[in-house]
Motif scaffolding. Sequence first.
Motif, PDB file in Angstrom:
ATOM      1  N   TYR A  19      20.047  -3.381   2.443  1.00  0.00           N
ATOM      2  CA  TYR A  19      20.162  -2.811   1.096  1.00  0.00           C
ATOM      3  C   TYR A  19      21.571  -2.341   0.749  1.00  0.00           C
ATOM      4  O   TYR A  19      21.801  -1.837  -0.345  1.00  0.00           O
ATOM      5  CB  TYR A  19      19.260  -1.570   0.943  1.00  0.00           C
ATOM      6  CG  TYR A  19      17.774  -1.771   0.997  1.00  0.00           C
ATOM      7  CD1 TYR A  19      17.186  -2.993   0.748  1.00  0.00           C
ATOM      8  CD2 TYR A  19      16.938  -0.693   1.260  1.00  0.00           C
ATOM      9  CE1 TYR A  19      15.807  -3.135   0.782  1.00  0.00           C
ATOM     10  CE2 TYR A  19      15.559  -0.828   1.293  1.00  0.00           C
ATOM     11  CZ  TYR A  19      14.998  -2.056   1.060  1.00  0.00           C
ATOM     12  OH  TYR A  19      13.645  -2.175   1.091  1.00  0.00           O
ATOM     13  N   VAL A  32      21.553   4.678   5.916  1.00  0.00           N
ATOM     14  CA  VAL A  32      21.228   6.088   5.663  1.00  0.00           C
ATOM     15  C   VAL A  32      21.093   6.832   7.000  1.00  0.00           C
ATOM     16  O   VAL A  32      21.026   6.214   8.058  1.00  0.00           O
ATOM     17  CB  VAL A  32      19.951   6.218   4.785  1.00  0.00           C
ATOM     18  CG1 VAL A  32      20.217   5.659   3.385  1.00  0.00           C
ATOM     19  CG2 VAL A  32      18.751   5.552   5.409  1.00  0.00           C
ATOM     20  N   CYS A  81      17.399   9.674   3.306  1.00  0.00           N
ATOM     21  CA  CYS A  81      16.234   8.913   2.846  1.00  0.00           C
ATOM     22  C   CYS A  81      15.246   9.954   2.342  1.00  0.00           C
ATOM     23  O   CYS A  81      14.797  10.800   3.115  1.00  0.00           O
ATOM     24  CB  CYS A  81      15.646   8.103   3.997  1.00  0.00           C
ATOM     25  SG  CYS A  81      13.993   7.448   3.660  1.00  0.00           S
ATOM     26  N   GLN A  82      14.944   9.882   1.062  1.00  0.00           N
ATOM     27  CA  GLN A  82      14.077  10.917   0.476  1.00  0.00           C
ATOM     28  C   GLN A  82      12.695  10.934   1.143  1.00  0.00           C
ATOM     29  O   GLN A  82      12.071  11.976   1.258  1.00  0.00           O
ATOM     30  CB  GLN A  82      13.944  10.692  -1.031  1.00  0.00           C
ATOM     31  CG  GLN A  82      15.246  10.984  -1.752  1.00  0.00           C
ATOM     32  CD  GLN A  82      15.079  11.001  -3.266  1.00  0.00           C
ATOM     33  OE1 GLN A  82      14.009  11.245  -3.809  1.00  0.00           O
ATOM     34  NE2 GLN A  82      16.160  10.718  -3.965  1.00  0.00           N
ATOM     35  N   MET A  83      12.232   9.763   1.569  1.00  0.00           N
ATOM     36  CA  MET A  83      10.932   9.747   2.235  1.00  0.00           C
ATOM     37  C   MET A  83      11.005  10.445   3.605  1.00  0.00           C
ATOM     38  O   MET A  83      10.079  11.180   3.985  1.00  0.00           O
ATOM     39  CB  MET A  83      10.422   8.327   2.425  1.00  0.00           C
ATOM     40  CG  MET A  83       9.177   8.279   3.271  1.00  0.00           C
ATOM     41  SD  MET A  83       8.246   6.793   3.139  1.00  0.00           S
ATOM     42  CE  MET A  83       9.383   5.597   3.720  1.00  0.00           C
ATOM     43  N   ASN A 134      11.652   5.840   9.516  1.00  0.00           N
ATOM     44  CA  ASN A 134      12.251   6.630   8.423  1.00  0.00           C
ATOM     45  C   ASN A 134      11.852   8.096   8.558  1.00  0.00           C
ATOM     46  O   ASN A 134      11.109   8.655   7.738  1.00  0.00           O
ATOM     47  CB  ASN A 134      11.789   6.110   7.051  1.00  0.00           C
ATOM     48  CG  ASN A 134      12.186   4.686   6.762  1.00  0.00           C
ATOM     49  OD1 ASN A 134      12.183   3.855   7.664  1.00  0.00           O
ATOM     50  ND2 ASN A 134      12.528   4.392   5.532  1.00  0.00           N
ATOM     51  N   CYS A 148       8.054   6.314  -0.561  1.00  0.00           N
ATOM     52  CA  CYS A 148       9.415   5.953  -0.968  1.00  0.00           C
ATOM     53  C   CYS A 148       9.414   5.796  -2.484  1.00  0.00           C
ATOM     54  O   CYS A 148       8.692   4.940  -3.011  1.00  0.00           O
ATOM     55  CB  CYS A 148       9.821   4.645  -0.292  1.00  0.00           C
ATOM     56  SG  CYS A 148      11.246   3.886  -1.109  1.00  0.00           S
ATOM     57  N   TYR A 149      10.231   6.588  -3.162  1.00  0.00           N
ATOM     58  CA  TYR A 149      10.229   6.531  -4.637  1.00  0.00           C
ATOM     59  C   TYR A 149      10.643   5.165  -5.163  1.00  0.00           C
ATOM     60  O   TYR A 149      10.254   4.769  -6.257  1.00  0.00           O
ATOM     61  CB  TYR A 149      11.139   7.631  -5.227  1.00  0.00           C
ATOM     62  CG  TYR A 149      12.625   7.376  -5.051  1.00  0.00           C
ATOM     63  CD1 TYR A 149      13.270   7.655  -3.853  1.00  0.00           C
ATOM     64  CD2 TYR A 149      13.378   6.836  -6.084  1.00  0.00           C
ATOM     65  CE1 TYR A 149      14.621   7.419  -3.686  1.00  0.00           C
ATOM     66  CE2 TYR A 149      14.746   6.585  -5.927  1.00  0.00           C
ATOM     67  CZ  TYR A 149      15.357   6.874  -4.716  1.00  0.00           C
ATOM     68  OH  TYR A 149      16.695   6.617  -4.561  1.00  0.00           O
ATOM     69  N   VAL A 150      11.425   4.425  -4.390  1.00  0.00           N
ATOM     70  CA  VAL A 150      11.898   3.109  -4.846  1.00  0.00           C
ATOM     71  C   VAL A 150      10.744   2.096  -4.886  1.00  0.00           C
ATOM     72  O   VAL A 150      10.613   1.313  -5.827  1.00  0.00           O
ATOM     73  CB  VAL A 150      13.010   2.585  -3.898  1.00  0.00           C
ATOM     74  CG1 VAL A 150      13.539   1.239  -4.361  1.00  0.00           C
ATOM     75  CG2 VAL A 150      14.131   3.598  -3.766  1.00  0.00           C
ATOM     76  N   HIS A 151       9.918   2.132  -3.862  1.00  0.00           N
ATOM     77  CA  HIS A 151       8.806   1.161  -3.769  1.00  0.00           C
ATOM     78  C   HIS A 151       7.538   1.656  -4.451  1.00  0.00           C
ATOM     79  O   HIS A 151       6.757   0.861  -4.970  1.00  0.00           O
ATOM     80  CB  HIS A 151       8.510   0.860  -2.292  1.00  0.00           C
ATOM     81  CG  HIS A 151       9.608   0.078  -1.632  1.00  0.00           C
ATOM     82  ND1 HIS A 151      10.699   0.680  -1.057  1.00  0.00           N
ATOM     83  CD2 HIS A 151       9.797  -1.252  -1.512  1.00  0.00           C
ATOM     84  CE1 HIS A 151      11.514  -0.248  -0.577  1.00  0.00           C
ATOM     85  NE2 HIS A 151      10.983  -1.437  -0.841  1.00  0.00           N
ATOM     86  N   GLU A 209       6.066  -0.627   1.895  1.00  0.00           N
ATOM     87  CA  GLU A 209       6.205   0.737   1.368  1.00  0.00           C
ATOM     88  C   GLU A 209       5.666   0.825  -0.061  1.00  0.00           C
ATOM     89  O   GLU A 209       5.680   1.889  -0.668  1.00  0.00           O
ATOM     90  CB  GLU A 209       7.675   1.174   1.372  1.00  0.00           C
ATOM     91  CG  GLU A 209       8.206   1.508   2.740  1.00  0.00           C
ATOM     92  CD  GLU A 209       9.697   1.820   2.725  1.00  0.00           C
ATOM     93  OE1 GLU A 209      10.254   2.065   1.653  1.00  0.00           O
ATOM     94  OE2 GLU A 209      10.296   1.791   3.812  1.00  0.00           O
ATOM     95  N   CYS A 259      17.714   2.111  -4.480  1.00  0.00           N
ATOM     96  CA  CYS A 259      17.816   3.290  -3.608  1.00  0.00           C
ATOM     97  C   CYS A 259      19.232   3.852  -3.749  1.00  0.00           C
ATOM     98  O   CYS A 259      20.201   3.256  -3.260  1.00  0.00           O
ATOM     99  CB  CYS A 259      17.540   2.906  -2.157  1.00  0.00           C
ATOM    100  SG  CYS A 259      17.771   4.293  -1.026  1.00  0.00           S
ATOM    101  N   MET A 315      21.313   4.383  -0.519  1.00  0.00           N
ATOM    102  CA  MET A 315      21.824   3.156   0.120  1.00  0.00           C
ATOM    103  C   MET A 315      23.084   2.650  -0.568  1.00  0.00           C
ATOM    104  O   MET A 315      23.873   1.933   0.021  1.00  0.00           O
ATOM    105  CB  MET A 315      20.751   2.054   0.070  1.00  0.00           C
ATOM    106  CG  MET A 315      19.709   2.199   1.142  1.00  0.00           C
ATOM    107  SD  MET A 315      20.398   1.674   2.735  1.00  0.00           S
ATOM    108  CE  MET A 315      18.939   1.857   3.765  1.00  0.00           C
TER     109      MET A 315
HETATM  110 FE1  SF4 Z   1      14.284   5.721   2.116  1.00  0.00          FE
HETATM  111 FE2  SF4 Z   1      13.123   4.320   0.186  1.00  0.00          FE
HETATM  112 FE3  SF4 Z   1      15.768   4.399   0.324  1.00  0.00          FE
HETATM  113 FE4  SF4 Z   1      14.342   3.028   2.151  1.00  0.00          FE
HETATM  114  S1  SF4 Z   1      14.512   2.579  -0.026  1.00  0.00           S
HETATM  115  S2  SF4 Z   1      16.043   4.417   2.551  1.00  0.00           S
HETATM  116  S3  SF4 Z   1      12.535   4.354   2.327  1.00  0.00           S
HETATM  117  S4  SF4 Z   1      14.372   6.147  -0.062  1.00  0.00           S
END
Ligand code: SF4
Length: 299
Positions: free
Chosen positions: A23, A58, A83-85, A111, A168-171, A196, A256, A259
């Motif tokens: 990413y 990350v 990583c927010q998760m 993660n 994960c907020y992105v997925h 995710e 993300c 990233m």
């Molecule tokens: Fe974390 Fe989601 Fe970013 Fe992957 S995409 S590093 S799980 S926040």
Amino acid sequence: MSILKEINELKKNKNAIVLAHNYQPEEIYQVADFVGDSLELAKVASEVVADIIVFCGVRFMAETAKILNPRKKVLLPAANAGCQMADMVNAEKVRELREKFPNAIVACYVNTTAETKTECDVCVTSANAVKVINSLTQNQIIFVPDKNLGSFVAKNSKKEIILADGYCYVHDCISIEDVEIVREQYPDAPILIHPESKREVVDMCDYVCSTSQMISVSKEIDAQTIVVGTEVGMLAKLRQEVPEKIFVPLKSNALCSDMKLTTLEMVRDCLAFEKNEIILDKEVMEKAKVCIDRMLLLS
Ligand code: SF4
Ligand code: 13P
């Protein structure tokens, strides 16, 4: 001197290697010795012989590299990249879950912070979660922190999976409607989805893949256009690796932000001044390594 040349000189002079997650911004690929998913990066990091590992990704990924190869200096160019998760669970929460389910063992997604891993029994990545969980002898498994990956594992296993509430907020924002729209636009295109994503979304797609598995599946399948359900940075990697095919994002704003923090200037500066080193307590590293090693043995 161009920045690429500067970084390459520094790498040579300092005996350093650059690892990058799929990413990462495309410009970072140019200086990376290896680009991959979390599992591949963990394996490569454990075998590095160079003195310094510059980890473009990350924090939890750089921590994993340090834990697996503690004698090396591991640098994280974007010091604030988290990583927010991973921050949705901690060691304290794991201890509470253990008290609630005393017969269960604890599996953590990679993660997670090193501190969280010290309280867990086994680790998994998106590439091996089903395989690792199914090879455990225990039946009741607490899975932290990702409720979506945990739910995907539960669907593909006879084990009793106790889910946490991380995501994960992105997925997690990829919706059923996103899949419906893309199916209408590209009716013949297979959809690859990262686990995710929400269970109901995953169920509508054709291939469930870690980021690097998306590359191998794209090479194998007989389709000219492929829809990609993950962080949009992955599309650059896919276009590079499989240039003869067309890749379309399932959700074009799945991004993300952590990233994307890394820049070439950060890579140069962290290498030049050997800054942003990952420092972990020895006991934390030793305890966290147990669950990562168990994963590597089972996967
Ligand atoms: Fe974390 Fe989601 Fe970013 Fe992957 S995409 S590093 S799980 S926040
Ligand atoms: P991969 O292990 O599939 O690269 O995923 C890591 C990640 O953080 C996805 O959001």
